[in-house]
Structure formats: C-alpha cells, structure tokens
Write a protein that holds these residues in place. Structure first.
Motif, short mmCIF file in Angstrom:
data_model
loop_
_atom_site.label_atom_id
_atom_site.label_comp_id
_atom_site.label_asym_id
_atom_site.label_seq_id
_atom_site.Cartn_x
_atom_site.Cartn_y
_atom_site.Cartn_z
N LEU A 262 0.83 -1.21 0.00
CA LEU A 262 0.00 0.00 0.00
C LEU A 262 0.86 1.26 0.00
O LEU A 262 0.54 2.24 -0.69
N LEU A 263 1.96 1.24 0.74
CA LEU A 263 2.89 2.38 0.72
C LEU A 263 3.53 2.53 -0.65
O LEU A 263 3.71 3.66 -1.15
N GLN A 264 3.86 1.41 -1.28
CA GLN A 264 4.46 1.45 -2.61
C GLN A 264 3.49 2.05 -3.63
O GLN A 264 3.90 2.82 -4.50
N GLU A 265 2.21 1.73 -3.49
CA GLU A 265 1.20 2.34 -4.37
C GLU A 265 1.21 3.85 -4.22
O GLU A 265 1.15 4.57 -5.23
N GLU A 266 1.28 4.34 -3.00
CA GLU A 266 1.30 5.78 -2.78
C GLU A 266 2.55 6.41 -3.41
O GLU A 266 2.49 7.54 -3.90
N GLU A 267 3.63 5.68 -3.41
CA GLU A 267 4.87 6.16 -4.04
C GLU A 267 4.76 6.14 -5.56
O GLU A 267 5.19 7.08 -6.24
N ASP A 268 4.19 5.07 -6.09
CA ASP A 268 4.12 4.88 -7.54
C ASP A 268 3.04 5.70 -8.22
O ASP A 268 3.20 6.12 -9.37
N LEU A 269 1.93 5.92 -7.55
CA LEU A 269 0.76 6.55 -8.17
C LEU A 269 0.70 8.04 -7.86
O LEU A 269 -0.25 8.54 -7.26
N GLN A 270 1.74 8.73 -8.30
CA GLN A 270 1.84 10.18 -8.10
C GLN A 270 1.74 10.88 -9.45
O GLN A 270 2.11 10.33 -10.49
N PHE A 271 1.25 12.08 -9.41
CA PHE A 271 1.02 12.88 -10.61
C PHE A 271 2.12 13.94 -10.77
O PHE A 271 2.64 14.45 -9.77
N SER A 272 2.43 14.28 -12.02
CA SER A 272 3.32 15.41 -12.26
C SER A 272 2.53 16.71 -12.14
O SER A 272 3.07 17.74 -11.76
N GLN A 273 1.24 16.64 -12.47
CA GLN A 273 0.31 17.74 -12.24
C GLN A 273 -1.09 17.15 -12.10
O GLN A 273 -1.33 16.04 -12.55
N PHE A 274 -1.99 17.89 -11.48
CA PHE A 274 -3.35 17.40 -11.30
C PHE A 274 -4.30 18.57 -11.53
O PHE A 274 -4.33 19.52 -10.74
N THR A 275 -5.05 18.51 -12.64
CA THR A 275 -5.97 19.59 -13.00
C THR A 275 -7.41 19.16 -12.78
O THR A 275 -7.69 17.99 -12.49
#
Length: 155
Positions: free
Chosen positions: A11-24
């Motif tokens: 679950l922590l790895q998901e939080e690390e992997d599923l990040q955005f460069s931007q979010f509009t």
C-alpha cells in the motif's frame, strides 16, 4: 502478521508509484469517468468523489448508492487528510498494531478508517486532495477500483 506487513508495504508502494506530475480539474473528471465506467460495467452501487484542496472537482452517485455512502466519503477523506496515507493503509495499520482512531483522540463518527480514500499526490508538492469511493462490497474493493484506474493512467 507477515502478510499484514507485506500488505502495508504494498500500500505504501502504491502511494509512491501513483503520483502525478500535475493534477488539474480535467484530470479529476477523466479519473472520475473511468471509475464510473468500471462501476457501471460491474453494476456497482457507489459514490465517487474527487477533491483538490478542499474543492469538489468530481462527484457521481450511481444507482443503489445511499446517503450513508456520502457520509462514508466524508469520514474516509478525513483519515487521509489527518494521517497523509490512504484509508486502506490506515485500516490495515490499525488492525496490525491493535490501534483505534480513539487512540489518536479522534472520534469514530468523524473518521472512517475503512478502505476507499486515496491521496492525490503531486510529485515534489505532496498531498493535494483525495479520490474516494464508497459502496463497493468486499474488503479493500473500494481502494482497488481507484488504484486500478490510476495504474492505467499513470503507468
């Protein structure tokens, strides 16, 4: 216990992997619509909510969802906002450490430590909001529908 630790690490790895460069705002709509598509395909009664900096960017309530689901959305969001982790991560952490929300002097009626709220994380910025689902039956299924869509979009 070993399985719980593996799940926490995952679950922590998901939080690390599923990040955005931007979010509009448009990003929120695209994610929300993909979740709606999956829900309609599976005939899942659910509420989908996406918030950025306290502002509602996407909301949908499908057939079979109730006002209780709206309350769960609010309660799950508060968990992410307070602990800076997905509500599923906190759910598993609390179970493995035999901790409760009351251990943090927080009220159970305000904080829903159940799977289904995932932090919107922007790289080099941090958490800016939540993607939250309520109403999918099964342990962790609310969480899994969110992360499945994010994996499709981000990886």
């Amino acid at each position: 216990m070993k399985d719980d630790q593996m799940l926490l690490d995952s679950l922590l790895q998901e939080e690390e992997d599923l990040q955005f460069s931007q979010f509009t705002h448009n990003t929120a709509v695209l994610i929300g619509m993909k979740i709606v598509e999956k829900a309609l395909k599976d005939n899942s009664p659910m509420v989908i909510s996406i918030q950025k900096n306290g502002q509602q960017l996407f909301y949908s309530k499908l057939d079979g969802a109730t006002m209780d689901n709206d309350l769960w959305i609010k309660r799950k969001n508060k968990v992410v906002e307070h602990f800076n982790h997905s509500s599923y991560y906190m759910n598993v952490l609390f179970k493995t450490t035999q901790t409760t929300i009351e251990s943090y002097f927080l009220d159970r009626k305000d904080f829903g430590v159940e799977p289904g709220a995932f932090p919107i994380i922007v790289k080099d910025v941090g958490i800016i909001g939540t993607i939250t689902v309520s109403g999918v039956p099964g342990e962790g299924e609310d969480h899994k529908i969110i992360t499945a869509v994010l994996k499709e979009m981000l990886q």
